[in-house]
Design a protein around this motif. Structure first.
Motif, short mmCIF file in Angstrom:
data_model
loop_
_atom_site.label_atom_id
_atom_site.label_comp_id
_atom_site.label_asym_id
_atom_site.label_seq_id
_atom_site.Cartn_x
_atom_site.Cartn_y
_atom_site.Cartn_z
N THR A 1 0.87 -1.18 0.00
CA THR A 1 0.00 0.00 0.00
C THR A 1 0.90 1.22 0.00
N GLY A 2 0.71 2.09 -0.98
CA GLY A 2 1.48 3.34 -1.00
C GLY A 2 2.79 3.18 -1.76
N ARG A 3 3.45 4.31 -1.95
CA ARG A 3 4.73 4.34 -2.64
C ARG A 3 5.70 5.17 -1.82
N GLU A 4 7.00 4.89 -1.96
CA GLU A 4 8.01 5.71 -1.29
C GLU A 4 9.04 6.16 -2.33
N GLY A 5 9.81 7.21 -1.98
CA GLY A 5 10.78 7.79 -2.91
C GLY A 5 10.40 9.23 -3.20
N GLY A 6 11.38 10.15 -3.12
CA GLY A 6 11.16 11.56 -3.46
C GLY A 6 9.87 12.12 -2.88
N GLU A 7 9.01 12.66 -3.75
CA GLU A 7 7.78 13.28 -3.27
C GLU A 7 6.81 12.25 -2.66
N TYR A 8 6.96 10.98 -3.05
CA TYR A 8 6.09 9.94 -2.48
C TYR A 8 6.45 9.70 -1.02
#
Ligand code: NAD
Length: 497
Positions: free
Chosen positions: A475-482
């Motif tokens: 669930t969700g994303r990570e990295g930079g603006e995420y």
């Protein structure tokens, strides 16, 4: 210890088991509760007892959360420039101690030293990337019909539980710690009980870097005791978790009544690699073998993004199998270019799947069922790279995440069949596509149910791109603006004069 030789000889001279401690409020300490139990942690390459790890109890987890809460009051008000300086200092210190971290990671996790170095470099990048990201962040403002100026205001979202698995210990833990503190939040981090050493070293390094006490606290312990207490605590505002899908479900359940708690879940995968006929032509054959092999066997297949289901165009199926097996045998040599799997329990799990393969009469093109192992002192946890064919599409070998050096190869008939086989999984983390046909890359790539699709390459990363999975992969994303979305609260202001 600035060279591999010095680091290794220093480490080997230490009496074992080495006792590890928590890092709480800027101090290294054993959890104060008298009922604290200890976990034994073994070296995968030898089976030797290496560490004694405290299993932090709920009351001590709560104390660590309390320190993170206190630190949040001031840390959340620091300027971006100030936080940036702290992150840069941490990345510089990690760079200085790169060899030490790499050697310990290799010893503790079982991976090769070459692989460990790559991961420490990525951990360094995690801090350096977010140290500059926060300096260049922009907020959009818009006029609404000439009446009001509208803009987004972001503030740090609070105290976070950061929980990571054992496959890439330092890299994955810092992938969470760096953005968390960059965006003004504070943390209680918990590494896997199977690989706690580099997290322990990181605590020492954070202290040396002068990070204010309580901004990052690191508690050691297992999932059911320490992890579960951390996640369920009502004093934690958010959880960033990387690990298995079953654990992700347990976290969802334990936080179901806390709607306000943010959850970012990076979970398991069973990723497909699709090889179209043109990719086995003379110009790109070498690249195809290299990408498919590294996707399958890098880090002993213990990367969530590993391509463990290979599907090959029937027109080149026989050719691919005949060329892939010797290529892998030459490139992935146990003890040289391939390490040991992370734990005895994991060895037994992988062996169970290979026994199933034998029972189901799959063909072992490479590898065999490894010897039974019941005790740590029977030697290290070594499993040969294993290639299986003639595996039914409904077999658990094609469905379950084995998370080891095991790959299945299956033919497909045409493009539709390839897409349907690739998407026939509860998971949707990553996929690899090998073809020279640019139109096909897009046509197929955009229909794959995977958060990340690599075409003619694998594991290429830019830290601003979204990282995360579809379906049961998270669930969700990570990295930079995420990552910014994970760690900041957003309010929209509409200002009329
Ligand atoms: P795991 O889920 O067993 O453990 C992960 C972490 O969660 C450990 O620190 C563990 O102690 C903790 N934990 C266990 N039970 C818990 C609970 N009830 N509450 C809170 N914390 C708990 O996973 P693992 O075996 O350590 O790692 C392998 C898994 O991680 C694989 O499924 C792999 O695909 C996945 N993984 C995913 C990614 C990704 O980015 N999607 C990256 C690496 C690994």
């Amino acid at each position: 210890c600035d060279t591999l030789e010095k680091a290794e000889s220093f480490i080997r001279s230490l009496p074992t088991p080495i006792s590890l401690a928590n890092y709480v409020a800027g101090e290294l300490e054993l959890p104060p509760s008298p009922e604290t139990k200890f976990i034994d942690s073994y070296e995968p390459k030898t089976g030797n007892l290496l560490f004694r790890i405290p299993c932090t109890q709920e009351a001590d987890v709560e104390k660590a959360i309390g320190h993170a809460r206190t630190a949040f009051r001031t840390w959340s008000k620091t300027t971006r420039a100030e936080r940036s300086r702290h992150l840069r200092r941490i990345s510089e210190l990690l760079q200085e101690h790169r060899e030490l971290f790499a050697v310990w990671e290799s010893i503790d996790q079982g991976k090769t030293i070459a692989r460990a170095r790559v991961e420490v470099d990525r951990a360094i990048s995690n801090f350096s990337y977010f140290s500059t990201y926060i300096l260049h962040e922009q907020t959009a403002a818009r006029m609404v019909d000439g009446v009001a100026l509208t803009y987004e205001h972001r503030s740090p979202a609070g105290v976070f539980a950061l929980i990571s698995p054992w496959n890439m210990p330092l890299y994955l833990l810092t992938w969470k710690i760096a953005p968390c503190i960059a965006f003004g939040c504070t943390a209680v981090a918990k590494p896997s009980e199977i690989t706690s050493m580099t997290a322990y070293l990181l605590g020492i390094l954070l202290r040396k870097a002068g990070l204010p006490p309580g901004v990052v606290n690191i508690v050691l312990g297992d999932g059911p005791t320490t992890g579960a207490a951390l996640v369920a605590s009502p004093s934690v505002d958010g959880v960033s978790f990387t690990g298995g899908t079953q654990t992700g479900m347990a976290i969802r359940l334990s936080t179901a009544r806390q709607i306000r708690k943010r959850l970012s879940l990076e979970l398991g995968g069973k990723n497909p690699t699709l090889i179209f006929a043109d990719a086995m032509g003379p110009a790109t054959r070498g690249r195809t073998l290299r990408v498919a092999a590294s996707a399958a066997f890098e880090n002993q297949g213990e990367i969530c993004l590993c391509g463990s289901r290979i599907y090959v165009d029937r027109a080149v199926y026989e050719q691919f199998v005949a060329e892939f097996a010797p290529y892998v045998a030459e490139k992935y040599v146990l003890g040289e270019t391939m390490g040991a799997v992370a734990s005895l329990q994991h060895y037994q799990k992988i062996r169970g799947y290979l026994k199933l393969a034998a029972d189901e009469r799959a063909t072992f093109v490479l590898g065999s069922v490894p010897a039974a192992m019941e005790r740590h002192d029977e030697g290290g946890y070594w499993i040969q790279p294993t290639i299986l064919t003639d595996v039914s599409k409904d077999s658990a070998l094609q469905k379950d995440e084995i998370f080891g050096p095991v790959v299945t190869i299956t033919p497909f008939e045409d493009e539709e069949d390839a897409i349907s086989l690739a998407n026939d999984s509860q998971y949707g983390l990553a996929a690899v596509l090998l073809t020279n046909d640019a139109a096909r890359l897009r046509r197929v790539g955009e229909r794959l149910e995977a958060g990340m699709v690599w075409a003619n390459c694998w594991l290429v990363r830019e830290l601003g791109t979204p990282f995360g999975g579809m379906k049961d992969s998270g669930t969700g994303r990570e990295g930079g603006e995420y990552s910014r979305d994970v760690f900041t609260e957003v309010r929209t202001l509409h200002l009329a004069a």
